[in-house]
Design a protein around this motif. Structure first.
Motif, PDB file in Angstrom:
ATOM      1  N   PRO A  16       0.836  -1.208   0.000  1.00 26.18           N
ATOM      2  CA  PRO A  16       0.000   0.000   0.000  1.00 26.18           C
ATOM      3  C   PRO A  16       0.867   1.253   0.000  1.00 26.18           C
ATOM      4  O   PRO A  16       1.965   1.262   0.548  1.00 26.18           O
ATOM      5  CB  PRO A  16      -0.812  -0.126   1.282  1.00 26.18           C
ATOM      6  N   ARG A  17       0.352   2.283  -0.611  1.00 28.15           N
ATOM      7  CA  ARG A  17       1.066   3.556  -0.714  1.00 28.15           C
ATOM      8  C   ARG A  17       0.316   4.647   0.033  1.00 28.15           C
ATOM      9  O   ARG A  17      -0.912   4.639   0.097  1.00 28.15           O
ATOM     10  CB  ARG A  17       1.210   3.969  -2.185  1.00 28.15           C
ATOM     11  N   ALA A  18       1.074   5.583   0.563  1.00 31.80           N
ATOM     12  CA  ALA A  18       0.490   6.777   1.190  1.00 31.80           C
ATOM     13  C   ALA A  18       0.047   7.731   0.097  1.00 31.80           C
ATOM     14  O   ALA A  18       0.330   7.519  -1.088  1.00 31.80           O
ATOM     15  CB  ALA A  18       1.528   7.433   2.105  1.00 31.80           C
ATOM     16  N   ALA A  19      -0.640   8.785   0.466  1.00 34.47           N
ATOM     17  CA  ALA A  19      -1.158   9.760  -0.506  1.00 34.47           C
ATOM     18  C   ALA A  19      -0.041  10.393  -1.335  1.00 34.47           C
ATOM     19  O   ALA A  19      -0.256  10.726  -2.502  1.00 34.47           O
ATOM     20  CB  ALA A  19      -1.946  10.852   0.216  1.00 34.47           C
ATOM     21  N   ASP A  20       1.158  10.497  -0.770  1.00 35.11           N
ATOM     22  CA  ASP A  20       2.274  11.098  -1.517  1.00 35.11           C
ATOM     23  C   ASP A  20       3.000  10.100  -2.410  1.00 35.11           C
ATOM     24  O   ASP A  20       4.007  10.426  -3.025  1.00 35.11           O
ATOM     25  CB  ASP A  20       3.264  11.765  -0.555  1.00 35.11           C
ATOM     26  N   GLY A  21       2.508   8.857  -2.486  1.00 32.60           N
ATOM     27  CA  GLY A  21       3.107   7.841  -3.344  1.00 32.60           C
ATOM     28  C   GLY A  21       4.197   7.028  -2.681  1.00 32.60           C
ATOM     29  O   GLY A  21       4.670   6.041  -3.236  1.00 32.60           O
ATOM     30  N   LYS A  22       4.597   7.401  -1.482  1.00 34.71           N
ATOM     31  CA  LYS A  22       5.617   6.652  -0.750  1.00 34.71           C
ATOM     32  C   LYS A  22       4.963   5.432  -0.096  1.00 34.71           C
ATOM     33  O   LYS A  22       3.753   5.399   0.108  1.00 34.71           O
ATOM     34  CB  LYS A  22       6.263   7.545   0.308  1.00 34.71           C
ATOM     35  N   PRO A  23       5.781   4.413   0.247  1.00 33.69           N
ATOM     36  CA  PRO A  23       5.208   3.247   0.939  1.00 33.69           C
ATOM     37  C   PRO A  23       4.485   3.662   2.225  1.00 33.69           C
ATOM     38  O   PRO A  23       4.914   4.582   2.916  1.00 33.69           O
ATOM     39  CB  PRO A  23       6.435   2.388   1.253  1.00 33.69           C
ATOM     40  N   ALA A  24       3.397   2.977   2.514  1.00 29.19           N
ATOM     41  CA  ALA A  24       2.615   3.260   3.721  1.00 29.19           C
ATOM     42  C   ALA A  24       3.455   2.964   4.962  1.00 29.19           C
ATOM     43  O   ALA A  24       4.351   2.116   4.943  1.00 29.19           O
ATOM     44  CB  ALA A  24       1.354   2.411   3.726  1.00 29.19           C
ATOM     45  N   ALA A  25       3.137   3.654   6.043  1.00 26.70           N
ATOM     46  CA  ALA A  25       3.809   3.426   7.318  1.00 26.70           C
ATOM     47  C   ALA A  25       3.349   2.096   7.914  1.00 26.70           C
ATOM     48  O   ALA A  25       2.217   1.660   7.711  1.00 26.70           O
ATOM     49  CB  ALA A  25       3.501   4.580   8.270  1.00 26.70           C
ATOM     50  N   PHE A  26       4.218   1.457   8.681  1.00 26.08           N
ATOM     51  CA  PHE A  26       3.873   0.215   9.383  1.00 26.08           C
ATOM     52  C   PHE A  26       2.894   0.516  10.504  1.00 26.08           C
ATOM     53  O   PHE A  26       2.934   1.605  11.067  1.00 26.08           O
ATOM     54  CB  PHE A  26       5.130  -0.413  10.000  1.00 26.08           C
ATOM     55  N   PRO A  27       2.054  -0.408  10.896  1.00 27.22           N
ATOM     56  CA  PRO A  27       1.777  -1.654  10.216  1.00 27.22           C
ATOM     57  C   PRO A  27       0.762  -1.450   9.093  1.00 27.22           C
ATOM     58  O   PRO A  27      -0.038  -0.513   9.128  1.00 27.22           O
ATOM     59  CB  PRO A  27       1.188  -2.532  11.315  1.00 27.22           C
ATOM     60  N   TYR A  28       0.796  -2.319   8.114  1.00 28.36           N
ATOM     61  CA  TYR A  28      -0.171  -2.301   7.019  1.00 28.36           C
ATOM     62  C   TYR A  28      -0.477  -3.733   6.638  1.00 28.36           C
ATOM     63  O   TYR A  28       0.140  -4.666   7.159  1.00 28.36           O
ATOM     64  CB  TYR A  28       0.348  -1.500   5.818  1.00 28.36           C
ATOM     65  N   LEU A  29      -1.428  -3.922   5.742  1.00 25.78           N
ATOM     66  CA  LEU A  29      -1.736  -5.277   5.307  1.00 25.78           C
ATOM     67  C   LEU A  29      -1.795  -5.348   3.799  1.00 25.78           C
ATOM     68  O   LEU A  29      -2.050  -4.352   3.113  1.00 25.78           O
ATOM     69  CB  LEU A  29      -3.009  -5.807   5.958  1.00 25.78           C
ATOM     70  N   ILE A  30      -1.514  -6.545   3.313  1.00 22.99           N
ATOM     71  CA  ILE A  30      -1.591  -6.840   1.889  1.00 22.99           C
ATOM     72  C   ILE A  30      -2.613  -7.951   1.729  1.00 22.99           C
ATOM     73  O   ILE A  30      -2.520  -8.996   2.380  1.00 22.99           O
ATOM     74  CB  ILE A  30      -0.223  -7.258   1.323  1.00 22.99           C
ATOM     75  N   LEU A  31      -3.606  -7.741   0.878  1.00 24.11           N
ATOM     76  CA  LEU A  31      -4.675  -8.707   0.644  1.00 24.11           C
ATOM     77  C   LEU A  31      -4.476  -9.353  -0.715  1.00 24.11           C
ATOM     78  O   LEU A  31      -4.362  -8.662  -1.731  1.00 24.11           O
ATOM     79  CB  LEU A  31      -6.038  -8.011   0.696  1.00 24.11           C
ATOM     80  N   ASP A  32      -4.426 -10.689  -0.732  1.00 21.17           N
ATOM     81  CA  ASP A  32      -4.280 -11.455  -1.972  1.00 21.17           C
ATOM     82  C   ASP A  32      -5.455 -12.403  -2.127  1.00 21.17           C
ATOM     83  O   ASP A  32      -5.903 -13.019  -1.156  1.00 21.17           O
ATOM     84  CB  ASP A  32      -2.989 -12.287  -1.946  1.00 21.17           C
ATOM     85  N   SER A  33      -5.947 -12.538  -3.352  1.00 18.83           N
ATOM     86  CA  SER A  33      -6.998 -13.500  -3.665  1.00 18.83           C
ATOM     87  C   SER A  33      -6.342 -14.829  -4.025  1.00 18.83           C
ATOM     88  O   SER A  33      -5.410 -14.876  -4.831  1.00 18.83           O
ATOM     89  CB  SER A  33      -7.838 -12.990  -4.843  1.00 18.83           C
ATOM     90  N   LEU A  34      -6.829 -15.906  -3.420  1.00 16.89           N
ATOM     91  CA  LEU A  34      -6.321 -17.245  -3.702  1.00 16.89           C
ATOM     92  C   LEU A  34      -7.334 -17.978  -4.579  1.00 16.89           C
ATOM     93  O   LEU A  34      -8.459 -17.506  -4.755  1.00 16.89           O
ATOM     94  CB  LEU A  34      -6.064 -17.982  -2.390  1.00 16.89           C
ATOM     95  N   PRO A  35      -6.992 -19.142  -5.140  1.00 19.72           N
ATOM     96  CA  PRO A  35      -7.939 -19.860  -6.005  1.00 19.72           C
ATOM     97  C   PRO A  35      -9.273 -20.127  -5.323  1.00 19.72           C
ATOM     98  O   PRO A  35      -9.317 -20.411  -4.126  1.00 19.72           O
ATOM     99  CB  PRO A  35      -7.213 -21.179  -6.304  1.00 19.72           C
ATOM    100  N   GLY A  36     -10.366 -20.017  -6.090  1.00 19.22           N
ATOM    101  CA  GLY A  36     -11.714 -20.200  -5.559  1.00 19.22           C
ATOM    102  C   GLY A  36     -12.187 -21.637  -5.643  1.00 19.22           C
ATOM    103  O   GLY A  36     -11.610 -22.468  -6.327  1.00 19.22           O
ATOM    104  N   GLU A  37     -13.265 -21.923  -4.912  1.00 19.48           N
ATOM    105  CA  GLU A  37     -13.921 -23.226  -4.944  1.00 19.48           C
ATOM    106  C   GLU A  37     -15.395 -23.004  -5.253  1.00 19.48           C
ATOM    107  O   GLU A  37     -15.970 -22.006  -4.843  1.00 19.48           O
ATOM    108  CB  GLU A  37     -13.800 -23.923  -3.598  1.00 19.48           C
ATOM    109  N   PHE A  38     -15.981 -23.942  -5.952  1.00 14.38           N
ATOM    110  CA  PHE A  38     -17.370 -23.801  -6.346  1.00 14.38           C
ATOM    111  C   PHE A  38     -18.126 -25.058  -5.959  1.00 14.38           C
ATOM    112  O   PHE A  38     -17.598 -26.160  -6.023  1.00 14.38           O
ATOM    113  CB  PHE A  38     -17.471 -23.541  -7.848  1.00 14.38           C
ATOM    114  N   SER A  39     -19.400 -24.904  -5.561  1.00 14.30           N
ATOM    115  CA  SER A  39     -20.212 -26.054  -5.197  1.00 14.30           C
ATOM    116  C   SER A  39     -21.587 -25.905  -5.819  1.00 14.30           C
ATOM    117  O   SER A  39     -21.961 -24.821  -6.246  1.00 14.30           O
ATOM    118  CB  SER A  39     -20.326 -26.162  -3.673  1.00 14.30           C
TER     119      SER A  39
END
Length: 132
Positions: A16-39
């Motif tokens: 994640p980036r701050a409004a000025d384009g620099k990396p966000a300050a700690f702590p932060y989180l990164i969200l990733d999508s993993l493979p889905g399942e269907f039923s």
């Protein structure tokens, strides 16, 4: 939703980036999508349910930062408010029918191999069905 609910920056598969384009300050989180399942019926059928798994990686400089952020993520996703969820997940044309924490680092931050960076990994699955 996670950025608002935790009060910390969230990147979708990126730092994640701050409004000025620099990396966000700690702590932060990164969200990733993993493979889905269907039923149920084939996914082409409008009545099919789908389950998507996501990984939230909390990143900080200290173990207490990532443990705190992990606690906040669990609260945002899984706390109840009366008869429903504290935080609604909206998906156009879909209704969330289940939320499940499928992996949690069991309170133990991972890794210090990246210098002073500490991470904490959680995976959760969101199951949806077509809205009536």
């Amino acid at each position: 939703m996670l950025a608002v609910g935790t009060g910390r920056p969230c990147g979708l598969a990126v730092l994640p980036r701050a409004a000025d384009g620099k990396p966000a300050a700690f702590p932060y989180l990164i969200l990733d999508s993993l493979p889905g399942e269907f039923s149920g019926p084939s996914f082409a059928d409008w009545q099919a349910d789908a389950a998507w798994t996501y990984q939230a990686t909390s990143v900080g400089e200290r173990a207490d930062q990532v443990q705190w952020l992990g606690d906040r993520i669990r609260a945002v996703l899984f706390e109840r408010n009366g008869g429903g969820w504290r935080t609604e997940i909206t998906a156009p044309g879909l209704r969330v029918i289940d939320r499940e924490l499928t992996y949690d680092a069991d309170g133990e931050p991972v890794d210090g191999s990246q210098g002073s960076i500490v991470t904490y990994v959680q995976r959760f699955t969101i199951t949806v069905t077509p809205a009536a």
